[in-house]
Design a protein around this motif. Structure first.
Motif, PDB file in Angstrom:
ATOM      1  N   ARG A 117       0.840  -1.192   0.000  1.00 45.21           N
ATOM      2  CA  ARG A 117       0.000   0.000   0.000  1.00 45.21           C
ATOM      3  C   ARG A 117       0.874   1.240   0.000  1.00 45.21           C
ATOM      4  N   MET A 118       0.418   2.268  -0.716  1.00 45.37           N
ATOM      5  CA  MET A 118       1.115   3.553  -0.703  1.00 45.37           C
ATOM      6  C   MET A 118       0.777   4.340   0.557  1.00 45.37           C
ATOM      7  N   ILE A 119      -0.494   4.223   0.991  1.00 39.64           N
ATOM      8  CA  ILE A 119      -0.902   4.826   2.259  1.00 39.64           C
ATOM      9  C   ILE A 119      -1.604   3.752   3.088  1.00 39.64           C
ATOM     10  N   VAL A 120      -1.521   3.889   4.398  1.00 37.97           N
ATOM     11  CA  VAL A 120      -2.108   2.901   5.314  1.00 37.97           C
ATOM     12  C   VAL A 120      -3.144   3.604   6.193  1.00 37.97           C
ATOM     13  N   GLN A 121      -4.329   3.018   6.277  1.00 38.86           N
ATOM     14  CA  GLN A 121      -5.394   3.599   7.102  1.00 38.86           C
ATOM     15  C   GLN A 121      -5.355   3.012   8.511  1.00 38.86           C
ATOM     16  N   THR A 122      -6.095   3.669   9.422  1.00 37.40           N
ATOM     17  CA  THR A 122      -6.087   3.272  10.834  1.00 37.40           C
ATOM     18  C   THR A 122      -6.545   1.828  11.009  1.00 37.40           C
ATOM     19  N   GLU A 123      -7.643   1.447  10.308  1.00 33.83           N
ATOM     20  CA  GLU A 123      -8.195   0.093  10.448  1.00 33.83           C
ATOM     21  C   GLU A 123      -7.173  -0.966  10.022  1.00 33.83           C
ATOM     22  N   GLN A 124      -6.407  -0.647   8.982  1.00 36.62           N
ATOM     23  CA  GLN A 124      -5.413  -1.611   8.499  1.00 36.62           C
ATOM     24  C   GLN A 124      -4.290  -1.814   9.531  1.00 36.62           C
ATOM     25  N   MET A 125      -3.852  -0.725  10.147  1.00 37.77           N
ATOM     26  CA  MET A 125      -2.794  -0.843  11.160  1.00 37.77           C
ATOM     27  C   MET A 125      -3.300  -1.573  12.400  1.00 37.77           C
ATOM     28  N   LEU A 126      -4.553  -1.323  12.795  1.00 36.46           N
ATOM     29  CA  LEU A 126      -5.123  -1.989  13.972  1.00 36.46           C
ATOM     30  C   LEU A 126      -5.289  -3.485  13.733  1.00 36.46           C
ATOM     31  N   ASP A 127      -5.709  -3.858  12.510  1.00 36.19           N
ATOM     32  CA  ASP A 127      -5.838  -5.283  12.179  1.00 36.19           C
ATOM     33  C   ASP A 127      -4.477  -5.981  12.239  1.00 36.19           C
ATOM     34  N   GLU A 128      -3.435  -5.304  11.737  1.00 35.68           N
ATOM     35  CA  GLU A 128      -2.084  -5.891  11.775  1.00 35.68           C
ATOM     36  C   GLU A 128      -1.610  -6.069  13.224  1.00 35.68           C
ATOM     37  N   MET A 129      -1.913  -5.087  14.076  1.00 35.51           N
ATOM     38  CA  MET A 129      -1.549  -5.193  15.497  1.00 35.51           C
ATOM     39  C   MET A 129      -2.282  -6.349  16.172  1.00 35.51           C
ATOM     40  N   CYS A 130      -3.553  -6.499  15.832  1.00 33.98           N
ATOM     41  CA  CYS A 130      -4.368  -7.575  16.415  1.00 33.98           C
ATOM     42  C   CYS A 130      -3.818  -8.944  16.007  1.00 33.98           C
ATOM     43  N   ALA A 131      -3.457  -9.079  14.721  1.00 32.91           N
ATOM     44  CA  ALA A 131      -2.901 -10.349  14.234  1.00 32.91           C
ATOM     45  C   ALA A 131      -1.555 -10.651  14.899  1.00 32.91           C
ATOM     46  N   THR A 132      -0.760  -9.603  15.142  1.00 34.13           N
ATOM     47  CA  THR A 132       0.535  -9.781  15.801  1.00 34.13           C
ATOM     48  C   THR A 132       0.369 -10.261  17.242  1.00 34.13           C
ATOM     49  N   LEU A 133      -0.692  -9.784  17.911  1.00 36.47           N
ATOM     50  CA  LEU A 133      -0.949 -10.189  19.299  1.00 36.47           C
ATOM     51  C   LEU A 133      -1.696 -11.519  19.406  1.00 36.47           C
ATOM     52  N   GLY A 134      -2.046 -12.112  18.248  1.00 44.22           N
ATOM     53  CA  GLY A 134      -2.800 -13.366  18.240  1.00 44.22           C
ATOM     54  C   GLY A 134      -2.063 -14.513  18.908  1.00 44.22           C
ATOM     55  N   GLY A 135      -0.735 -14.555  18.783  1.00 42.14           N
ATOM     56  CA  GLY A 135       0.059 -15.634  19.399  1.00 42.14           C
ATOM     57  C   GLY A 135      -0.008 -15.582  20.919  1.00 42.14           C
ATOM     58  N   ARG A 136       0.172 -14.388  21.482  1.00 41.75           N
ATOM     59  CA  ARG A 136       0.118 -14.236  22.943  1.00 41.75           C
ATOM     60  C   ARG A 136      -1.291 -14.514  23.463  1.00 41.75           C
ATOM     61  N   ALA A 137      -2.311 -14.082  22.693  1.00 49.78           N
ATOM     62  CA  ALA A 137      -3.702 -14.318  23.087  1.00 49.78           C
ATOM     63  C   ALA A 137      -4.027 -15.813  23.089  1.00 49.78           C
ATOM     64  N   ALA A 138      -3.479 -16.565  22.111  1.00 47.02           N
ATOM     65  CA  ALA A 138      -3.710 -18.011  22.043  1.00 47.02           C
ATOM     66  C   ALA A 138      -3.119 -18.714  23.258  1.00 47.02           C
ATOM     67  N   GLU A 139      -1.926 -18.290  23.686  1.00 47.10           N
ATOM     68  CA  GLU A 139      -1.304 -18.870  24.886  1.00 47.10           C
ATOM     69  C   GLU A 139      -2.191 -18.621  26.117  1.00 47.10           C
ATOM     70  N   LYS A 140      -2.764 -17.429  26.199  1.00 46.45           N
ATOM     71  CA  LYS A 140      -3.610 -17.077  27.351  1.00 46.45           C
ATOM     72  C   LYS A 140      -4.878 -17.928  27.375  1.00 46.45           C
ATOM     73  N   ILE A 141      -5.520 -18.127  26.207  1.00 41.41           N
ATOM     74  CA  ILE A 141      -6.787 -18.881  26.141  1.00 41.41           C
ATOM     75  C   ILE A 141      -6.558 -20.366  26.419  1.00 41.41           C
ATOM     76  N   VAL A 142      -5.540 -20.953  25.797  1.00 42.48           N
ATOM     77  CA  VAL A 142      -5.337 -22.404  25.873  1.00 42.48           C
ATOM     78  C   VAL A 142      -4.684 -22.809  27.194  1.00 42.48           C
ATOM     79  N   PHE A 143      -3.642 -22.094  27.595  1.00 44.17           N
ATOM     80  CA  PHE A 143      -2.873 -22.509  28.781  1.00 44.17           C
ATOM     81  C   PHE A 143      -3.161 -21.638  30.011  1.00 44.17           C
ATOM     82  N   ASP A 144      -3.874 -20.548  29.814  1.00 40.83           N
ATOM     83  CA  ASP A 144      -4.122 -19.550  30.871  1.00 40.83           C
ATOM     84  C   ASP A 144      -2.805 -19.039  31.454  1.00 40.83           C
ATOM     85  N   LYS A 145      -1.746 -19.058  30.627  1.00 37.51           N
ATOM     86  CA  LYS A 145      -0.423 -18.548  30.994  1.00 37.51           C
ATOM     87  C   LYS A 145       0.185 -17.887  29.767  1.00 37.51           C
ATOM     88  N   ILE A 146       1.072 -16.961  29.999  1.00 38.37           N
ATOM     89  CA  ILE A 146       1.780 -16.337  28.876  1.00 38.37           C
ATOM     90  C   ILE A 146       3.282 -16.529  29.082  1.00 38.37           C
TER      91      ILE A 146
END
Length: 653
Positions: free
Chosen positions: A497-526
């Protein structure tokens, strides 16, 4: 084949004349001359009986006592005709007036008394002399320490002046102020042309105009135009700045002087400025010509900053001379200066002004079309299999420079050779991307089953969240095989993309935090495995708040200074700093909770994906489609593309 051709050795080293051979020959001749002219070669050593026998016969003209240790015996001319002297007189090394015998007398005082006694009792006419004598070798040995010191000094001066460089005359100390630039002219042509430079269309147009001006200046001067003084190539490392300059050298057909900014730097005061003067003098003599200075920031840094050397800064003197030569009095010559740097922000403003560098050509990282062109250049010498998809490789390498792509092609060839293949396959290129981006696979790394399970759910969390978000990059591959410093990795295909909108950056941040969130849900530990994810997310959130002005609470304000002068200055108050920290934390936590919600809804599919990952260790996009189905956003994009295609076809009809 003739015998003449058989004896010819094409790789035999050519004879090269060296001035040191002349010095060696003169030295040997000097030693030989002294050695041959020394009468000692014709001298015969005699004992006490023979000496006194000759003495008694009154054949001795004189006795020379040398260094109080031995005596040289000179025979009278009329006595040399005697039989006992004929053999020595007729010898090869005999010289007239030289002694015939040498006698080691022992104690000097006794010897002198014996001669006096013999002269008195027998009426002898000989003379007795004393002589202190040193040989040429004694002189050489006495001066040997000084000779060695001078030789060592000359050796180091030769090394420091850059022997074999462009200094001329063998790089002797007297040429240290000469330019080190390599000259490419009709005799040493550069073979690189614009055809070898893929992409960089805008940059090529700019430098092509300079080449055209040098080839046919009347086309521009007839309209009143002037030749540009210089062009500065700016861009990230590996984007092709030096390659572009080589292409200019190959296309222009005029003398081309190439050197690095560090070639002006020397330990002696005034050398840098002297080399600049000599460089421009040579270029003016061969004008029209081009000077190319690579990494010009070595001498072109802004003056007066961080100067700890007092009043005389050698680098600043060199820069001042360069400024004068580029646009000062008496610089009306057809010499164009090309320079390259990836640190344009640190260059002196006087160097950057119009009249010195009239043009700044930004050489950016290649986009997808340019990467495809670069791939086509670098795969020409490679032996490829039919399944290689260059377009997909261009999509798979966002952010790669031209140098990175060249390295990737070479790495793919090495991987194919390692596997004993006859040609390079598409998978070899993908493995090369993994090798360059992620690092070397470490299959023998010791990981416990519990750690492996945690890594699997972490990577499955990334894949699941990115699959469910509209603006997140689509997944290509997930692996839990350790690579480099990472224990697992996921590869995506980001949209350019030549320009990036707020929603696109927030989605990328959410996907990046998906690994830590999965550890919390499955193991209840990080775990600490999400360090790189947290670092990436924090940088993105800080950029959104302080750089791009995408936060409502902080407002439409940026604290970014493109000049780089705010390194030690905080451009906001303590109250604003608290607000910024609060908004960054709030933004990251909101996306973390969003990732947890997505994963809780898709927990069964997350578990299935993680188990598949534990089983296979590497999974691809097709495996995710089997578990989650096709992404709904991709269907919409496909439908929109089909509509656009149909509309274009209707317009054409």
């Amino acid at each position: 084949m003739s015998d003449k051709n058989k004896n010819t050795k094409p790789n035999a080293p050519k004879f090269k004349f060296n001035m040191y051979w002349v010095y060696g020959a003169i030295f040997l001749l000097f030693i030989g001359f002294n050695f041959i002219n020394d009468g000692a070669l014709s001298v015969k050593k005699i004992g006490k009986n023979e000496f006194f026998k000759i003495l008694d016969e009154n054949d001795i003209e004189k006795v020379m006592v040398v260094n109080r240790t031995f005596a040289e015996v000179y025979i009278k001319e009329e006595s040399k005709s005697k039989e006992r002297y004929k053999k020595q007189v007729s010898g090869t090394f005999y010289r007239k007036g030289s002694p015939l015998f040498q006698y080691n007398f022992g104690d000097l005082q006794n010897f002198e008394n014996q001669i006096k006694e013999a002269k008195k009792t027998k009426g002898l006419t000989l003379d007795l002399f004393n002589d202190n004598r040193t040989s040429i070798f004694d002189h050489i040995f006495s001066f040997l320490p000084f000779i060695l010191l001078i030789a060592i000094w000359l050796f180091f001066m030769r090394r420091m002046s850059g022997s074999g460089g462009g200094g001329g005359g063998g790089g002797q100390i007297f040429n240290i102020g000469k330019s080190k630039a390599k000259l490419f002219d009709n005799d040493t042509k550069v073979k690189t042309s614009f055809l070898d430079v893929a992409g960089l269309e805008g940059a090529k147009e700019e430098v092509q105009e300079i080449v055209d001006f040098l080839k046919s200046p009347e086309k521009y001067t007839s309209l009143g135009g002037k030749i540009p003084k210089g062009a500065l190539l700016v861009g990230p490392p590996g984007t092709g700045k030096t390659l572009l300059a080589k292409a200019v050298a190959g296309e222009a057909g005029v003398p081309f002087f190439s050197l690095s900014g560090s070639d002006f730097v020397e330990m002696f005061v005034g050398v840098g400025a002297s080399r600049v003067r000599d460089l421009f003098k040579q270029a003016q003599q061969k004008s029209p010509s081009i000077i190319f200075i690579d990494e010009i920031d070595a001498i072109g840094r802004a003056r007066g900053k961080n100067s700890m050397t007092g009043g005389n800064d050698e680098r600043e003197n060199t820069l001042n001379q360069l400024l004068t030569e580029m646009d000062g009095f008496g610089t009306d010559t057809n010499v164009i200066v090309l320079a390259a740097t990836n640190r344009a922000d640190v260059l002196d403003k006087a160097l950057m002004r119009a009249g010195r560098f009239d043009r700044q050509i930004y050489v950016d990282l290649p986009d997808i079309k340019e990467r495809k062109q670069i791939f086509e250049v670098h795969i020409k010498p490679l032996k490829l299999a039919k399944d290689v998809n260059v377009e997909f490789l261009a999509q798979q390498t966002p952010g790669f420079s031209g140098a990175d792509i060249a390295n990737m092609c070479n790495e793919a060839a090495l991987i194919a050779a390692r596997k004993n293949k006859k040609a390079i396959h598409h998978q070899d290129f993908l493995d090369a991307v993994d090798r360059i981006v992620g690092g070397l696979e470490k299959k023998n790394k010791v990981i416990t089953p519990k750690e492996k399970k945690t890594i699997a759910f972490h990577e499955a969390g990334h894949a699941t969240v990115s699959w469910m978000l509209e603006h997140a990059a689509p997944l290509v591959k997930v692996t839990i095989v350790p690579r480099g410093q990472s224990l697992g990795a996921a590869w995506y295909l980001p949209a350019e993309r030549m320009i990036v909108q707020t929603e696109q950056m927030l989605d990328e941040m959410c996907a990046t935090l998906g690994g830590r969130a999965a550890e919390k849900i499955v193991f209840d530990k990080i775990s600490t495995g999400a360090l790189s994810d947290l670092e990436k997310v924090t940088k993105q959130a800080r950029a959104m708040v302080t750089v791009y002005g995408l936060n409502e609470e902080v407002g439409n304000i940026t604290y970014y200074d493109s000049s780089g002068n705010d390194a030690f200055v905080k451009p906001y108050s303590e109250e604003t700093a608290k607000k910024i920290d609060k908004e960054i934390s709030k933004m990251i936590e909101a996306q973390y909770q969003r990732a947890i919600e997505i994963l809780e809804v898709n927990k069964e599919k997350l578990t299935t994906l993680a188990e598949l990952l534990l089983e296979k260790e590497v999974i691809f996009k097709d495996d995710l489609e089997k578990i989650f189905g096709q992404r709904p956003f991709e269907k919409e994009e496909t439908n929109e593309e089909e509509k656009e295609t149909k509309e274009e076809e209707i317009k054409e009809e």
